[in-house]
Design a protein around this motif. Structure first.
Motif, short mmCIF file in Angstrom:
data_model
loop_
_atom_site.label_atom_id
_atom_site.label_comp_id
_atom_site.label_asym_id
_atom_site.label_seq_id
_atom_site.Cartn_x
_atom_site.Cartn_y
_atom_site.Cartn_z
N PHE A 104 37.83 -10.63 -0.93
CA PHE A 104 38.63 -9.98 -1.97
C PHE A 104 40.07 -9.80 -1.50
CE2 PHE A 104 40.52 -6.21 -3.84
CZ PHE A 104 40.29 -6.38 -5.20
N LEU A 137 34.61 -12.48 -6.59
CA LEU A 137 35.35 -11.53 -5.75
C LEU A 137 36.72 -12.07 -5.40
CD1 LEU A 137 32.89 -9.98 -3.11
CD2 LEU A 137 34.33 -8.76 -4.76
N PHE A 138 36.77 -13.33 -5.00
CA PHE A 138 38.06 -13.95 -4.66
C PHE A 138 38.96 -13.96 -5.89
CE2 PHE A 138 41.08 -17.32 -3.92
CZ PHE A 138 41.38 -17.21 -2.58
N THR A 165 43.98 -16.90 -12.42
CA THR A 165 43.10 -15.98 -11.70
C THR A 165 41.88 -15.62 -12.54
OG1 THR A 165 44.26 -13.98 -12.47
CG2 THR A 165 45.09 -15.02 -10.48
N ILE A 178 37.74 -16.06 -11.92
CA ILE A 178 36.79 -14.96 -12.08
C ILE A 178 35.69 -15.32 -13.07
CG2 ILE A 178 36.50 -12.56 -12.84
CD1 ILE A 178 39.43 -12.10 -12.03
N ALA A 233 38.82 -11.94 -8.51
CA ALA A 233 39.24 -10.58 -8.83
C ALA A 233 40.38 -10.15 -7.92
CB ALA A 233 38.05 -9.63 -8.69
N GLY A 234 40.27 -10.49 -6.65
CA GLY A 234 41.36 -10.18 -5.73
C GLY A 234 42.65 -10.87 -6.12
N SER A 235 42.54 -12.13 -6.54
CA SER A 235 43.73 -12.89 -6.92
C SER A 235 44.39 -12.26 -8.15
CB SER A 235 43.37 -14.35 -7.20
OG SER A 235 42.56 -14.48 -8.34
N ALA A 264 43.61 -11.45 -2.98
CA ALA A 264 44.73 -10.63 -3.44
C ALA A 264 46.03 -11.00 -2.74
CB ALA A 264 44.40 -9.15 -3.24
#
Length: 385
Positions: free
Chosen positions: A300, A247-248, A137, A141, A250-252, A304
């Motif tokens: 996001f 963003l993706f 992840t 990022i 950070a969500g992960s 996650a």
């Protein structure tokens, strides 16, 4: 969590960066080596295929090797493959280095998953895997956008050099910080390879591997084609592509971290709550792509939830394959990478008939198949094994 887990996560970061970084480098690679962009794109397939084949094959060969020596060897081979890739002028040689790097990656991850679970008490496998997979992840990022920027400024070869260099302190850390037989049981107690392979007769193990592959296929199918959705469907400038990828990622990271606290004792809760959210979220992302704020929020959230559900399912593979202590990591790795290989292919097939949002609809369909497949097993899905 033990320090060695974070050393393993550093290697996973380097390997995750390598796996995904080509998306921003393909045009330059194609121009430099005199091939088409489509031909250069086969480098991604080469890596995925190397991962799928390499995980069970290398794990079987290395099952009786000391864990520390195996991990160190895989890291050094992975680093060396990137050095050769950074210096070659031949596309064929570069293609070969991607296969070699993928096999080393698969071998490392297969051993590391088992070793990580063995570094913590039995009931904390999920949290250990959350730390390990956080390397992936963080790669989405920082590693992938950073690699893309480095490639833009200094050329694609600089990115390959950077990945090779990052592996060196991690290799030293493994040598100093990983117990020689981390994650290994007493050799006298280890089942024969045939016995470990026979674990694949378990319907529950096959189901969990299938679910993990489907969810990962949905995740990477859409992730691979986020760029054209950002610039065309969402109508954003190209500079926003990196923002959306971060963003993706950070969500992960949030999803893996939160799931790590639940996936040991309440895996059914994570899947039962997250599965329907994924089923709704991917089509919602397609429908609301033109609404930029909603699009950014959903990117996001999908990162996650995708990684929360995906990491929980991979943790369950280790639990369901408890009778295959040296091959369980290989089964988990194979499930992840079948999804990584199949998802983008399915997503790409929708681009012509459906357009840029096709991958998002395809991801929703893959999640639907996963939920339907899981229904018969739902009552027994919760609780730690």
């Amino acid at each position: 969590m033990p320090l060695p887990l974070y050393l393993l996560a550093l290697v996973v970061f380097a390997m995750g960066t390598s796996e995904f970084m080509l998306a921003g480098l393909l045009p330059d690679i194609a121009s430099d080596l005199g091939v088409s962009v489509g031909t250069a794109g086969t480098l991604t397939s080469a890596f995925a295929i190397g991962m799928i084949v390499g995980a069970p094959l290398v794990a079987a060969l290395a099952r009786n090797w000391p864990a520390r020596g195996s991990l160190l060897g895989f890291v050094l081979v992975f680093s060396a493959a990137h050095v050769v890739g950074a210096t070659t002028t031949s596309f064929v040689v570069l293609f070969a280095t991607r296969v070699v790097a993928a096999v080393a990656n698969a071998g490392f991850l297969a051993v590391a998953l088992t070793a990580a679970a063995g570094l913590v008490p039995p009931g904390r496998k999920g949290r250990a895997l959350a730390v390990l997979l956080s390397g992936t992840t963080v790669a989405t990022i920082a590693g992938v956008p950073g690699g893309s920027l480095l490639g833009t400024v200094l050329g694609w070869r600089a990115t390959f050099w950077a990945v090779a260099v990052v592996c060196l302190p991690a290799a030293l850390g493994i040598l100093k910080g990983i117990p020689p037989r981390a994650g290994k049981s007493d050799e006298a107690c280890e089942p024969a390879l045939r016995s470990e392979i026979s674990q694949l007769r378990s319907q529950r193990l096959i189901l969990v591997m299938l679910l993990g592959a489907l969810v990962n296929a949905a995740t990477l199918g859409s992730f691979t084609f986020l760029a054209p959705i950002v610039t065309d469907s969402a109508g954003m400038a190209r500079s926003w592509i990196s923002v959306v990828l971060v963003l993706f990622g950070a969500g992960s990271f949030v999803g893996v971290t939160l799931a790590g606290r639940l996936s040991d004792q309440r895996p059914g809760l994570v899947v039962a709550a997250g599965g329907p959210l994924l089923l709704i979220g991917w089509p919602a992302l397609a429908v609301l792509a033109e609404h930029q704020i909603a699009f950014l929020v959903l990117v996001f959230v999908q990162g996650a939830v995708s990684f929360a559900v995906g990491s929980t399912l991979i943790t369950r593979v280790l639990y369901e394959a408890a009778g295959a202590p040296t091959m369980a990591g290989a089964y988990a790795t194979a499930a992840l990478n079948v999804g990584a290989a199949v998802g983008p292919l399915i997503a790409a097939a929708t681009l012509g008939p459906v357009g840029n949002r096709g991958p998002l609809w395809a991801s929703g369909f893959l999640v639907l198949i996963a939920l339907l497949a899981a229904l018969p097993f739902r009552p027994a899905s919760d609780g730690a094994s």
